[in-house]
Write a protein that holds these residues in place. Structure first.
Motif, PDB file in Angstrom:
ATOM      1  N   THR A   1       6.924   0.220   7.065  1.00 22.19           N
ATOM      2  CA  THR A   1       5.883   0.631   6.117  1.00 22.19           C
ATOM      3  C   THR A   1       6.391   0.570   4.686  1.00 22.19           C
ATOM      4  O   THR A   1       5.662   0.168   3.765  1.00 22.19           O
ATOM      5  N   GLY A   2       7.654   0.957   4.478  1.00 24.49           N
ATOM      6  CA  GLY A   2       8.233   0.887   3.142  1.00 24.49           C
ATOM      7  C   GLY A   2       8.332  -0.540   2.632  1.00 24.49           C
ATOM      8  O   GLY A   2       8.041  -0.824   1.468  1.00 24.49           O
ATOM      9  N   ILE A   3       8.746  -1.462   3.511  1.00 29.61           N
ATOM     10  CA  ILE A   3       8.818  -2.874   3.126  1.00 29.61           C
ATOM     11  C   ILE A   3       7.438  -3.396   2.786  1.00 29.61           C
ATOM     12  O   ILE A   3       7.236  -4.102   1.786  1.00 29.61           O
ATOM     13  N   MET A   4       6.464  -3.051   3.626  1.00 30.79           N
ATOM     14  CA  MET A   4       5.100  -3.522   3.401  1.00 30.79           C
ATOM     15  C   MET A   4       4.547  -3.022   2.074  1.00 30.79           C
ATOM     16  O   MET A   4       3.984  -3.799   1.284  1.00 30.79           O
ATOM     17  N   SER A   5       4.707  -1.727   1.802  1.00 32.33           N
ATOM     18  CA  SER A   5       4.123  -1.162   0.588  1.00 32.33           C
ATOM     19  C   SER A   5       4.789  -1.705  -0.669  1.00 32.33           C
ATOM     20  O   SER A   5       4.109  -2.004  -1.659  1.00 32.33           O
ATOM     21  N   SER A   6       6.104  -1.878  -0.643  1.00 33.27           N
ATOM     22  CA  SER A   6       6.791  -2.402  -1.827  1.00 33.27           C
ATOM     23  C   SER A   6       6.436  -3.857  -2.063  1.00 33.27           C
ATOM     24  O   SER A   6       6.196  -4.271  -3.217  1.00 33.27           O
ATOM     25  N   ARG A   7       6.388  -4.666  -1.015  1.00 34.15           N
ATOM     26  CA  ARG A   7       6.012  -6.073  -1.176  1.00 34.15           C
ATOM     27  C   ARG A   7       4.559  -6.204  -1.600  1.00 34.15           C
ATOM     28  O   ARG A   7       4.213  -7.100  -2.379  1.00 34.15           O
ATOM     29  N   LEU A   8       3.703  -5.348  -1.075  1.00 35.39           N
ATOM     30  CA  LEU A   8       2.295  -5.393  -1.460  1.00 35.39           C
ATOM     31  C   LEU A   8       2.132  -5.024  -2.930  1.00 35.39           C
ATOM     32  O   LEU A   8       1.376  -5.667  -3.670  1.00 35.39           O
ATOM     33  N   ALA A   9       2.844  -3.975  -3.368  1.00 36.65           N
ATOM     34  CA  ALA A   9       2.782  -3.597  -4.783  1.00 36.65           C
ATOM     35  C   ALA A   9       3.316  -4.705  -5.669  1.00 36.65           C
ATOM     36  O   ALA A   9       2.761  -4.988  -6.745  1.00 36.65           O
ATOM     37  N   TYR A  10       4.383  -5.367  -5.222  1.00 36.73           N
ATOM     38  CA  TYR A  10       4.952  -6.483  -5.993  1.00 36.73           C
ATOM     39  C   TYR A  10       3.947  -7.627  -6.104  1.00 36.73           C
ATOM     40  O   TYR A  10       3.746  -8.195  -7.189  1.00 36.73           O
ATOM     41  N   GLY A  11       3.298  -7.985  -4.998  1.00 39.70           N
ATOM     42  CA  GLY A  11       2.329  -9.069  -5.025  1.00 39.70           C
ATOM     43  C   GLY A  11       1.127  -8.753  -5.898  1.00 39.70           C
ATOM     44  O   GLY A  11       0.644  -9.611  -6.640  1.00 39.70           O
ATOM     45  N   MET A  12       0.644  -7.513  -5.831  1.00 38.80           N
ATOM     46  CA  MET A  12      -0.499  -7.119  -6.658  1.00 38.80           C
ATOM     47  C   MET A  12      -0.127  -7.098  -8.134  1.00 38.80           C
ATOM     48  O   MET A  12      -0.939  -7.468  -8.995  1.00 38.80           O
ATOM     49  N   ALA A  13       1.106  -6.680  -8.433  1.00 40.54           N
ATOM     50  CA  ALA A  13       1.552  -6.694  -9.828  1.00 40.54           C
ATOM     51  C   ALA A  13       1.686  -8.122 -10.340  1.00 40.54           C
ATOM     52  O   ALA A  13       1.358  -8.423 -11.496  1.00 40.54           O
ATOM     53  N   ARG A  14       2.153  -9.004  -9.487  1.00 45.89           N
ATOM     54  CA  ARG A  14       2.292 -10.404  -9.880  1.00 45.89           C
ATOM     55  C   ARG A  14       0.933 -11.055 -10.138  1.00 45.89           C
ATOM     56  O   ARG A  14       0.829 -11.974 -10.951  1.00 45.89           O
ATOM     57  N   ASP A  15      -0.110 -10.565  -9.438  1.00 46.00           N
ATOM     58  CA  ASP A  15      -1.458 -11.091  -9.628  1.00 46.00           C
ATOM     59  C   ASP A  15      -2.234 -10.346 -10.712  1.00 46.00           C
ATOM     60  O   ASP A  15      -3.415 -10.622 -10.922  1.00 46.00           O
ATOM     61  N   GLY A  16      -1.592  -9.369 -11.366  1.00 43.42           N
ATOM     62  CA  GLY A  16      -2.240  -8.656 -12.453  1.00 43.42           C
ATOM     63  C   GLY A  16      -3.104  -7.492 -12.019  1.00 43.42           C
ATOM     64  O   GLY A  16      -3.852  -6.942 -12.834  1.00 43.42           O
ATOM     65  N   LEU A  17      -3.012  -7.066 -10.750  1.00 41.86           N
ATOM     66  CA  LEU A  17      -3.821  -5.950 -10.253  1.00 41.86           C
ATOM     67  C   LEU A  17      -3.122  -4.610 -10.412  1.00 41.86           C
ATOM     68  O   LEU A  17      -3.761  -3.570 -10.290  1.00 41.86           O
TER      69      LEU A  17
END
Length: 235
Positions: free
Chosen positions: A95-111
């Motif tokens: 869950t920690g890996i998922m949440s950090s990668r998801l936050a990284y991807g959303m930040a990279r997309d400007g969300l």
């Protein structure tokens, strides 16, 4: 609803699919293979537990598998507790890996704020996203018991699954890339129906906690979307 938590984890692998050499070929096979394997193991465990211990005793116990171990003997309870602790820690790690990668991807997309997209120079690890999501997890851990937090996680995942299944129905109308995996249309419809059914099993207190988190996430997404729009207009 709490039983649904045992199936959490398969969806986290999608956040690492971009690291696979040929995700269009390998990822669907790996995902469905893992689902079938885990489903078979869950079924066998349920059959063995029901055959070993009376059903009413399992239902009344806070540790059903521990009842099976006690009755069968041969395995020390401390060893079983250690294995259970490792299993729970593994789920938390996923869950920690998922949440950090998801936050990284959303930040990279400007969300999300762009600072969450910062990575280490050598390893390319999204260290800011890891620290931010870990801090948020620790803060949430202080707000309730394990069962309440697990049910809240399930509720938030159901919201995510509704969005994903709806997105699949929309994407099916587009041509997409050649050779990409195409799921039968009945699958996302069944996914939506199952999520809506499970929504009716959520307690009011869990809804309150979950909606607060969804509301905060929505406000943050809207603010960053407006900021990104202004940046594009200024450019």
């Amino acid at each position: 609803m709490l039983a649904y938590y045992s199936f959490v984890g398969f969806e986290t692998s999608v956040n690492l699919a971009e690291e696979v050499q040929d995700p269009r070929r390998s990822y669907p096979r790996a995902l469905f293979g893992a689902l079938l394997t885990a489903g078979a193991v869950y079924l066998l465990v349920g059959l063995v537990a029901s055959a070993s211990v009376p059903t009413d005793r399992l239902a009344a116990s806070s540790g059903p598998l521990l009842e099976v171990v006690r009755l069968a003997g041969g395995v020390p309870e401390w060893l079983f507790s250690l294995v259970a602790l490792v299993a729970v820690a593994n789920g938390a790690l996923l869950t920690g890996i998922m949440s950090s990668r998801l936050a990284y991807g959303m930040a990279r997309d400007g969300l999300l704020p762009s600072v969450l997209a910062r990575v280490l120079p050598g390893r390319r690890t999204p260290w800011v996203a890891v620290l931010a999501t870990s801090a948020l997890s620790l803060a949430l851990a202080l707000t309730g018991e394990v069962d309440a937090l697990a049910e809240t996680l399930v509720l938030l995942l159901l919201v995510v699954f509704v969005a994903v299944n709806a997105a699949v129905l929309v994407l099916r109308r587009r041509p997409g890339e050649a050779g990409h995996f195409r799921v039968p249309v009945v699958v996302p419809w069944l996914g939506l129906a199952s999520c809506l059914l499970l929504f009716t099993r959520v307690d009011g207190a869990v809804w309150l906690r979950g909606l607060v988190l969804v509301g905060l996430g929505t406000v943050l997404a809207v603010v960053n979307a407006l900021r990104a729009r202004r940046s594009r207009s200024a450019g």
